[in-house]
Design a protein around this motif. Structure first.
Motif, mmCIF file in Angstrom:
data_model
loop_
_atom_site.group_PDB
_atom_site.id
_atom_site.type_symbol
_atom_site.label_atom_id
_atom_site.label_comp_id
_atom_site.label_asym_id
_atom_site.label_seq_id
_atom_site.Cartn_x
_atom_site.Cartn_y
_atom_site.Cartn_z
ATOM 1 N N VAL A 186 1.097 -1.119 -0.146
ATOM 2 C CA VAL A 186 -0.233 0.029 -0.024
ATOM 3 C C VAL A 186 0.889 1.585 0.173
ATOM 4 O O VAL A 186 0.384 2.617 -0.585
ATOM 5 N N GLU A 187 2.665 1.284 0.128
ATOM 6 C CA GLU A 187 2.961 2.274 0.816
ATOM 7 C C GLU A 187 2.856 2.162 -1.256
ATOM 8 O O GLU A 187 3.487 4.174 -1.473
ATOM 9 N N ASP A 188 3.838 1.522 -1.638
ATOM 10 C CA ASP A 188 3.863 1.746 -3.100
ATOM 11 C C ASP A 188 2.733 2.500 -4.412
ATOM 12 O O ASP A 188 2.052 2.329 -4.892
ATOM 13 N N LEU A 189 2.907 3.638 -4.002
ATOM 14 C CA LEU A 189 1.253 4.157 -4.885
ATOM 15 C C LEU A 189 2.069 4.748 -6.588
ATOM 16 O O LEU A 189 1.317 5.746 -7.189
ATOM 17 N N THR A 190 2.882 4.311 -6.491
ATOM 18 C CA THR A 190 3.788 4.395 -7.933
ATOM 19 C C THR A 190 2.788 3.731 -8.800
ATOM 20 O O THR A 190 3.749 3.980 -10.662
ATOM 21 N N ARG A 191 2.244 2.697 -9.081
ATOM 22 C CA ARG A 191 2.148 1.528 -9.673
ATOM 23 C C ARG A 191 0.313 0.872 -9.345
ATOM 24 O O ARG A 191 0.931 0.751 -7.906
ATOM 25 N N LEU A 192 -0.280 0.472 -9.553
ATOM 26 C CA LEU A 192 -1.597 -0.666 -9.177
ATOM 27 C C LEU A 192 -1.978 -1.554 -10.376
ATOM 28 O O LEU A 192 -2.065 -0.808 -11.565
#
Length: 110
Positions: A20-26
């Motif tokens: 959830v901390e990696d908001l550079t990709r989904l």
């Protein structure tokens, strides 16, 4: 951020939101489940739906509700909104305007 659909207890697929901390990709990661099982699990969890083997849609509000409690970052909400805005600018939204289009990948090791 990853929305995973993996085999759960009693072979019932489980949906979870990770990284959830990696908001550079989904993206949507599928374990050893059929497309039909993944779609049903996503809909039952209220997180989205599977369009086909390569594309899914994730409900923005449900995604935030599932992910935000997992973070301790005070600026996470603002970063999340930035990710959503960026996806909308690129046209990666569902017809309903409340979901984001995501790529489907294998949940190797899940």
């Amino acid at each position: 951020m990853i929305v995973e659909v993996v085999g759960g207890a009693d072979e019932v697929p489980e949906v979870r939101v990770v990284d959830v901390e990696d908001l550079t990709r989904l993206h949507l990661a599928l374990g050893q489940v059929t497309d039909e099982e993944a779609d049903a699990a996503l809909r039952e969890a209220g997180l989205g739906r599977l369009q086909d083997a390569e594309t899914g849609f994730v409900q923005v509000d449900a995604l935030r509700a599932a992910a935000e409690p997992q973070t301790g970052d005070a600026g996470w909400g603002e970063r999340f909104e930035g990710m959503v805005a960026s996806a909308r600018e690129k046209g990666w939204t569902g017809d309903d305007g409340a979901s984001l289009q995501v790529h489907v990948e294998s949940a190797a090791g899940a």
